[in-house]
Scaffold this active site. Structure first.
Site, short mmCIF file in Angstrom:
data_model
loop_
_atom_site.label_atom_id
_atom_site.label_comp_id
_atom_site.label_asym_id
_atom_site.label_seq_id
_atom_site.Cartn_x
_atom_site.Cartn_y
_atom_site.Cartn_z
N THR A 159 -23.87 -18.81 -39.22
CA THR A 159 -25.11 -19.61 -39.23
C THR A 159 -26.07 -19.12 -38.15
O THR A 159 -26.99 -19.84 -37.74
CB THR A 159 -24.81 -21.11 -39.04
N LYS A 217 -29.92 -14.58 -39.75
CA LYS A 217 -31.06 -15.01 -40.57
C LYS A 217 -31.36 -16.51 -40.45
O LYS A 217 -32.45 -16.96 -40.81
CB LYS A 217 -30.85 -14.61 -42.03
N ASP A 265 -19.13 -19.98 -38.77
CA ASP A 265 -19.36 -19.46 -37.43
C ASP A 265 -20.70 -19.94 -36.88
O ASP A 265 -21.76 -19.63 -37.43
CB ASP A 265 -19.36 -17.92 -37.49
N TYR A 310 -27.80 -20.83 -31.64
CA TYR A 310 -28.38 -20.77 -32.99
C TYR A 310 -29.17 -22.06 -33.30
O TYR A 310 -30.04 -22.07 -34.14
CB TYR A 310 -27.31 -20.58 -34.07
N HIS A 358 -20.14 -16.81 -25.48
CA HIS A 358 -20.94 -15.95 -26.35
C HIS A 358 -21.16 -14.57 -25.74
O HIS A 358 -21.36 -13.58 -26.43
CB HIS A 358 -22.30 -16.62 -26.63
N SER A 416 -16.80 -13.30 -26.64
CA SER A 416 -17.65 -12.51 -27.52
C SER A 416 -18.46 -11.53 -26.68
O SER A 416 -18.93 -11.89 -25.60
CB SER A 416 -18.58 -13.45 -28.30
N1 LIG Z 1 -21.52 -13.10 -31.27
C1 LIG Z 1 -22.72 -12.53 -31.43
O1 LIG Z 1 -23.36 -12.09 -30.45
C2 LIG Z 1 -23.29 -12.42 -32.80
C3 LIG Z 1 -22.73 -13.14 -33.83
N2 LIG Z 1 -23.24 -13.06 -35.11
C4 LIG Z 1 -22.62 -13.90 -36.17
O2 LIG Z 1 -22.32 -13.09 -37.31
C5 LIG Z 1 -22.98 -13.62 -38.47
C6 LIG Z 1 -23.24 -12.54 -39.47
O3 LIG Z 1 -24.05 -11.50 -38.91
P1 LIG Z 1 -24.96 -10.59 -39.86
O4 LIG Z 1 -25.48 -9.46 -39.05
O5 LIG Z 1 -25.97 -11.44 -40.56
O6 LIG Z 1 -23.87 -10.07 -40.92
P2 LIG Z 1 -23.94 -8.98 -42.08
O7 LIG Z 1 -23.96 -7.60 -41.53
O8 LIG Z 1 -22.84 -9.31 -43.00
O9 LIG Z 1 -25.35 -9.20 -42.77
C7 LIG Z 1 -25.61 -10.28 -43.61
C8 LIG Z 1 -26.94 -9.99 -44.25
O10 LIG Z 1 -26.78 -8.88 -45.14
C9 LIG Z 1 -27.63 -9.03 -46.21
N3 LIG Z 1 -27.06 -8.31 -47.36
C10 LIG Z 1 -25.84 -8.46 -47.90
N4 LIG Z 1 -25.66 -7.62 -48.95
C11 LIG Z 1 -26.81 -6.93 -49.07
C12 LIG Z 1 -27.26 -5.92 -49.97
N5 LIG Z 1 -26.48 -5.46 -50.94
N6 LIG Z 1 -28.51 -5.45 -49.81
C13 LIG Z 1 -29.33 -5.93 -48.81
N7 LIG Z 1 -28.96 -6.89 -47.94
C14 LIG Z 1 -27.71 -7.38 -48.05
C15 LIG Z 1 -27.67 -10.54 -46.45
O11 LIG Z 1 -28.92 -10.86 -47.01
P3 LIG Z 1 -29.12 -12.09 -48.07
O12 LIG Z 1 -29.13 -13.34 -47.29
O13 LIG Z 1 -30.42 -11.76 -48.69
O14 LIG Z 1 -27.96 -12.03 -49.01
C16 LIG Z 1 -27.46 -11.15 -45.08
O15 LIG Z 1 -28.66 -11.61 -44.51
C17 LIG Z 1 -24.19 -14.33 -37.89
O16 LIG Z 1 -24.79 -15.25 -38.78
C18 LIG Z 1 -23.57 -14.98 -36.67
O17 LIG Z 1 -22.84 -16.13 -37.06
C19 LIG Z 1 -24.27 -12.20 -35.39
C20 LIG Z 1 -24.88 -11.48 -34.40
C21 LIG Z 1 -24.46 -11.54 -33.01
O1 LIG Z 2 -26.65 -14.50 -34.60
C1 LIG Z 2 -27.09 -14.03 -33.56
N1 LIG Z 2 -28.34 -13.51 -33.40
C2 LIG Z 2 -28.45 -13.06 -32.10
C3 LIG Z 2 -29.52 -12.46 -31.46
C4 LIG Z 2 -29.36 -12.08 -30.12
C5 LIG Z 2 -28.17 -12.32 -29.46
C6 LIG Z 2 -27.10 -12.94 -30.09
C7 LIG Z 2 -27.27 -13.31 -31.42
C8 LIG Z 2 -26.39 -13.93 -32.33
O2 LIG Z 2 -25.23 -14.33 -32.13
#
Ligand SMILES: NC(=O)C1=CN([C@@H]2O[C@H](COP(=O)(O)OP(=O)(O)OC[C@H]3O[C@@H](n4cnc5c(N)ncnc54)[C@H](OP(=O)(O)O)[C@@H]3O)[C@@H](O)[C@H]2O)C=CC1
Ligand SMILES: O=C1Nc2ccccc2C1=O
EC number: 1.1.1.358
Length: 304
Positions: A23, A26, A55, A60, A124, A159
């Protein structure tokens, strides 16, 4: 720690559903306190597709939406695995939790979710210092131990830590060791920081991968990795996304992904009925290692 069907089983026998719905990214809405009904529907859609692992994180600002989605769907709390993270801030310390400490932050999050406990509570990020936070990294870890002792967090972890950050905690012979470590991980970033995946494995810490699908949206059409992934996707009658998620799993790592599209959510869960060969896993690792992409924590860990 091992992958057993659609669960990872930790050394102490705790099991974790082997793919999570995020969550953040995006849906991330730090500073915006309006209720995002699209995310409430997104959580409902994720649950309807069969996701049970959600998650979240304090930063967020999506815990109300998650709680609302769970209630609207009518999910039984005990069937879910919910993660929350303490908002430590980054190196610049410009933004951070407004709560007194990680324990207080978890209590506030639980109230917003409308739940009694989380399954997993993480720091985090490791950028915690007495001068800025009022407590250091080790003291921050003690707050997580307190949350575990009181049943407010079933499992505790970290993390975006480096090997040295984890050693800082392990050296103190903590009451509980970190059980889970969430890092940026995909074929284009196979070690967020030097040696981290191997270190987690050696210490029985389950690694979780955020951004597992980066090669799909960060690659280009001439990309040798993506061409290869497409080729094996057609062999297994799967999508490229499913192949990349399966590659993460077969490396012993738990993917955290997300989507607002119901068909994609279903696809993400349909990765437990096939197995890539050892050669295919190795080929993806090799082709992926020819390109490096980091999306998060660039200031802290360097642009690639
Ligand atoms: N601990 C930390 O610091 C962090 C934790 N996170 C956690 O991890 C989660 C997931 O991270 P995220 O980077 O979004 O994961 P992903 O790499 O799995 O990306 C998900 C995104 O990929 C897009 N996608 C999937 N399939 C395709 C395709 N075939 N073509 C184009 N786009 C596609 C989706 O778009 P669509 O919605 O259009 O399907 C979605 O927005 C976060 O929401 C968060 O909970 C993330 C970043 C940092
Ligand atoms: O989902 C996330 N988006 C972010 C952008 C900056 C740092 C951490 C995060 C996440 O965990």
């Amino acid at each position: 720690m091992s992958l057993e069907g659609n669960k990872f089983v930790l050394q102490d026998g705790t099991s974790i559903p082997a793919i999570g719905f995020g969550t953040g990214t995006k849906w991330f809405k730090y500073g915006d306190n309006s209720l995002n009904t699209k995310l409430v529907e997104g959580v409902e859609a994720a649950l309807a597709s069969g996701f049970v692992h959600l998650d979240g994180a304090e930063v967020y600002n999506t815990d109300r939406e998650t709680g609302e989605g769970i209630r609207k769907f009518g999910a039984d709390r005990s069937s879910l695995f919910i993660t929350d993270k303490y908002f430590a801030g980054d190196l610049s310390y410009k933004a951070h939790s407004i709560e007194a400490n990680p324990y207080a932050a978890l209590e506030a999050s639980l109230t917003r979710y409308g739940i009694e406990y989380v399954d997993l509570y993480l720091l985090h990020a490791p950028f915690i210092k007495k001068a800025t936070h009022g407590f250091d990294l080790v003291e921050a870890w003690r707050y997580l131990e307190k949350a575990k002792d009181e049943g407010k967090a079933r499992i505790i972890g970290i993390s975006n830590f480096t090997v040295e950050d984890i050693e800082t905690i392990l050296k103190l012979n903590p009451k509980y060791k970190p059980q889970v470590h969430q890092i940026e991980y995909n074929a284009y970033l196979q070690n967020q920081t030097p040696g981290i995946v191997e270190f987690d494995k050696k210490h029985g810490i389950l690694t979780e991968a955020y951004s597992p699908l980066a090669p799909i949206y960060k690659g280009d059409s001439n990309d040798s990795l993506l061409k290869y992934v497409e080729e094996i996707a057609s062999k297994y009658n799967k999508t490229s996304g499913q192949i990349l998620l399966r590659w993460v799993l077969q490396n012993g790592i738990l993917p955290i992904t997300t989507s607002s599209k119901a068909d994609r959510l279903k696809q993400y869960l349909d990765i437990f009925d096939f197995t890539l060969s050892e050669d295919e896993v190795a080929n993806i690792s090799q082709l992926g290692s020819t390109k490096k992409v980091r999306q998060y924590w660039l200031t802290e860990y360097g642009k690639l």
